[in-house]
Design a protein around this motif. Structure first.
Motif, short mmCIF file in Angstrom:
data_model
loop_
_atom_site.label_atom_id
_atom_site.label_comp_id
_atom_site.label_asym_id
_atom_site.label_seq_id
_atom_site.Cartn_x
_atom_site.Cartn_y
_atom_site.Cartn_z
N GLU A 91 0.82 -1.21 0.00
CA GLU A 91 0.00 0.00 0.00
C GLU A 91 0.86 1.27 0.00
O GLU A 91 0.46 2.30 -0.52
CB GLU A 91 -0.92 -0.01 1.22
CG GLU A 91 -2.05 -1.03 1.11
CD GLU A 91 -2.91 -1.05 2.34
OE1 GLU A 91 -2.54 -0.37 3.32
OE2 GLU A 91 -3.95 -1.74 2.35
N THR A 92 2.03 1.21 0.60
CA THR A 92 2.83 2.42 0.75
C THR A 92 3.96 2.51 -0.26
O THR A 92 4.64 3.52 -0.31
CB THR A 92 3.42 2.48 2.17
OG1 THR A 92 4.24 1.31 2.39
CG2 THR A 92 2.32 2.52 3.22
N THR A 93 4.17 1.46 -1.05
CA THR A 93 5.24 1.50 -2.04
C THR A 93 4.88 2.48 -3.15
O THR A 93 3.82 2.36 -3.77
CB THR A 93 5.47 0.11 -2.64
OG1 THR A 93 5.84 -0.79 -1.60
CG2 THR A 93 6.58 0.15 -3.69
N PRO A 94 5.73 3.45 -3.43
CA PRO A 94 5.45 4.40 -4.52
C PRO A 94 5.33 3.67 -5.86
O PRO A 94 5.98 2.67 -6.10
CB PRO A 94 6.67 5.33 -4.49
CG PRO A 94 7.22 5.19 -3.11
CD PRO A 94 6.96 3.78 -2.70
N LYS A 95 4.46 4.22 -6.71
CA LYS A 95 4.20 3.58 -8.00
C LYS A 95 4.56 4.52 -9.15
O LYS A 95 4.11 5.66 -9.19
CB LYS A 95 2.72 3.20 -8.10
CG LYS A 95 2.25 2.25 -7.02
CD LYS A 95 0.75 2.01 -7.12
CE LYS A 95 0.26 1.11 -6.00
NZ LYS A 95 -1.22 0.91 -6.06
N PHE A 96 5.39 4.03 -10.07
CA PHE A 96 5.71 4.78 -11.28
C PHE A 96 4.93 4.18 -12.43
O PHE A 96 4.87 2.95 -12.59
CB PHE A 96 7.21 4.72 -11.57
CG PHE A 96 7.60 5.43 -12.84
CD1 PHE A 96 7.77 6.80 -12.86
CD2 PHE A 96 7.75 4.71 -14.02
CE1 PHE A 96 8.12 7.46 -14.03
CE2 PHE A 96 8.10 5.36 -15.19
CZ PHE A 96 8.29 6.74 -15.20
N SER A 97 4.31 5.01 -13.25
CA SER A 97 3.54 4.51 -14.39
C SER A 97 3.83 5.34 -15.64
O SER A 97 4.18 6.53 -15.55
CB SER A 97 2.05 4.51 -14.09
OG SER A 97 1.57 5.84 -13.88
N LEU A 98 3.67 4.70 -16.77
CA LEU A 98 3.85 5.35 -18.07
C LEU A 98 2.63 5.06 -18.92
O LEU A 98 2.27 3.89 -19.13
CB LEU A 98 5.12 4.84 -18.75
CG LEU A 98 5.64 5.62 -19.95
CD1 LEU A 98 6.10 7.00 -19.52
CD2 LEU A 98 6.80 4.88 -20.61
N ALA A 135 4.23 10.44 -17.82
CA ALA A 135 4.95 9.75 -16.76
C ALA A 135 4.43 10.27 -15.43
O ALA A 135 4.33 11.48 -15.22
CB ALA A 135 6.45 10.00 -16.88
N SER A 136 4.09 9.36 -14.53
CA SER A 136 3.57 9.78 -13.23
C SER A 136 4.19 8.93 -12.13
O SER A 136 4.54 7.77 -12.33
CB SER A 136 2.04 9.67 -13.18
OG SER A 136 1.63 8.33 -13.34
N TYR A 137 4.32 9.53 -10.97
CA TYR A 137 4.89 8.87 -9.80
C TYR A 137 3.99 9.16 -8.61
O TYR A 137 3.75 10.32 -8.27
CB TYR A 137 6.30 9.40 -9.53
CG TYR A 137 7.08 8.60 -8.50
CD1 TYR A 137 7.68 7.39 -8.83
CD2 TYR A 137 7.23 9.07 -7.20
CE1 TYR A 137 8.40 6.67 -7.90
CE2 TYR A 137 7.95 8.36 -6.26
CZ TYR A 137 8.54 7.16 -6.61
OH TYR A 137 9.26 6.44 -5.69
N GLU A 138 3.44 8.10 -8.05
CA GLU A 138 2.46 8.23 -6.98
C GLU A 138 3.00 7.65 -5.69
O GLU A 138 3.18 6.44 -5.55
CB GLU A 138 1.16 7.51 -7.36
CG GLU A 138 0.06 7.61 -6.32
CD GLU A 138 -1.18 6.83 -6.73
OE1 GLU A 138 -2.13 6.81 -5.93
OE2 GLU A 138 -1.18 6.25 -7.83
N GLY A 139 3.31 8.52 -4.74
CA GLY A 139 3.73 8.09 -3.42
C GLY A 139 2.55 7.98 -2.48
O GLY A 139 1.38 8.09 -2.89
N GLU A 140 2.84 7.80 -1.19
CA GLU A 140 1.75 7.68 -0.21
C GLU A 140 0.98 8.99 -0.11
O GLU A 140 -0.25 8.99 -0.04
CB GLU A 140 2.33 7.30 1.15
CG GLU A 140 1.28 7.07 2.20
CD GLU A 140 1.88 6.60 3.52
OE1 GLU A 140 1.10 6.36 4.46
OE2 GLU A 140 3.12 6.48 3.60
N ASP A 141 1.68 10.11 -0.11
CA ASP A 141 1.02 11.41 0.02
C ASP A 141 1.39 12.39 -1.10
O ASP A 141 0.70 13.40 -1.27
CB ASP A 141 1.37 12.05 1.37
CG ASP A 141 0.87 11.23 2.55
OD1 ASP A 141 -0.28 10.77 2.49
OD2 ASP A 141 1.64 11.05 3.51
N VAL A 142 2.48 12.14 -1.80
CA VAL A 142 2.96 13.09 -2.80
C VAL A 142 3.25 12.38 -4.11
O VAL A 142 3.40 11.15 -4.15
CB VAL A 142 4.24 13.81 -2.30
CG1 VAL A 142 3.96 14.64 -1.07
CG2 VAL A 142 5.36 12.80 -2.03
#
Length: 348
Positions: A33-40, A82-89
């Motif tokens: 749940e807390t692992t940041p996710k990078f997506s393209l 390109a997007s990077y989704e962390g827990e809060d940022v």
């Protein structure tokens, strides 16, 4: 020699095993749940456009659409997000290449030689479950239609979209008010000046939303626009979208309304209509007649067939103006223009 294990020891072993497995599962779930996710992600689109009632050579003209306005076989754009989704940022970097992208960010480059490929570039912070701050360059919150062809049902765009704002750079705060209510406030550079602020003036925006319906407002150096955007699922197959807007800059501006009925005939094919009335106030010059207070009624019939990640969109469009805004096949002035588009949009 037979080994004898006491019953209490068995209970302890079973209990410890279950505890370790459970702890491991919860730890794994928490880590996931807390692992940041990078997506393209993104899209690629191209189209063919032809006038049916006007020339298609060097005298070719087009409807009042920001995109899908080039003759013959033409390119849309390659869109890479390109997007990077962390827990809060997190962040979003949305880049565009091609004619559609150039038209979308027409005010760039202002400073950077690569400013004309940046469609969106922002960071965000989820301050809480109910508050989100966004800082940078983001597409406008006004209007029913957007820049990306993936999110629009019709391939060509409306007059309301084409003459409203495209993008903003600034700081906005989104609020989840509960019970399907939402709100947003923003302070931004002047509209479409996305790389920096060359004027020292600022625009202010606000939005109030309820259950998918949005009332939007923006004021920019004395000019202002009020916009309503929404839609309703009339049934499982039938959707109705709505857009209405009024823009005024010291007595010069525009007003209009559009309806977007769409009917899904199957899981892979939907047919939709856009009916739009658009009128200038004063000598706004959007319709191109040179006559004050000109108006136009445009009807666009679009089919959308889905083949995996590919959408094929045949489209017929009729624009009918109050004054001579177009030309016919004999190069004479006329009030109407009919045209055809066949578009292909691939998303990933």
């Amino acid at each position: 020699m037979k080994t004898i294990i006491h019953t209490n020891n068995v209970k302890k072993i079973v209990f410890l095993t279950i505890a370790l497995l459970t702890t491991g599962l919860f730890a794994q779930e928490e880590e996931t749940e807390t692992t940041p996710k990078f997506s393209l992600s993104g899209s690629v689109d191209a189209y063919y456009r032809a006038n049916l009632s006007a020339p298609n050579d060097e005298d070719a003209i087009a409807p009042g659409s920001s995109f899908a306005n080039l003759p013959g076989f033409a390119l849309g754009m390659a869109n890479v997000i390109a997007s990077y989704e962390g827990e809060d940022v997190g962040f979003v970097a949305d880049l565009v290449f091609g004619p559609r992208g150039t038209d979308a960010i027409f005010a760039s480059p202002m400073y950077s030689s690569t400013g004309n490929i940046v469609n969106q570039l922002y960071v965000y912070w989820n301050v809480s479950d109910n508050v989100k701050l966004t800082f940078g360059n983001f597409n406008t919150f006004l209007g029913y239609e957007v820049i990306s062809p993936v999110a629009n049902f019709n391939y060509s765009t409306s007059y309301l979209f084409s003459y409203g704002p495209f993008s903003h750079t600034g700081l906005k705060a989104d609020f989840d008010l509960g019970n399907e209510w939402s709100a947003m406030v923003a302070v931004m550079n002047p509209t479409d000046l996305t790389e920096f602020n060359p004027t020292g003036n600022y625009a202010f925006g606000a939005q109030l939303g309820y259950s998918g319906q949005y009332l939007n407002f923006i004021t920019d150096d004395g000019a202002y626009e009020i916009d309503f955007t929404g839609g309703f699922d009339v049934s499982d197959e039938f959707f109705l979208g709505i857009n209405a807007a009024y823009f005024d800059n010291d007595g010069v501006g525009f007003a209009g309304a559009a309806l977007y009925p769409q009917y899904a005939t199957s899981d892979t094919f939907t047919i939709g209509l856009r009916g739009e009335y658009f009128t200038e106030t004063g000598d706004f010059g959007a319709i191109g007649t040179g006559v004050e207070d000109s108006s136009v009624f445009a009807v666009t019939l679009t089919g959308s067939a889905t083949i995996g990640n590919l959408m094929i969109k045949p489209e017929l469009r009729l624009d009918s103006a109050s004054d001579d805004a177009f030309i016919d096949n004999d190069l004479g002035p006329t009030k109407s223009l009919s045209s055809f588009v066949l578009a292909a949009v691939y998303s990933f």
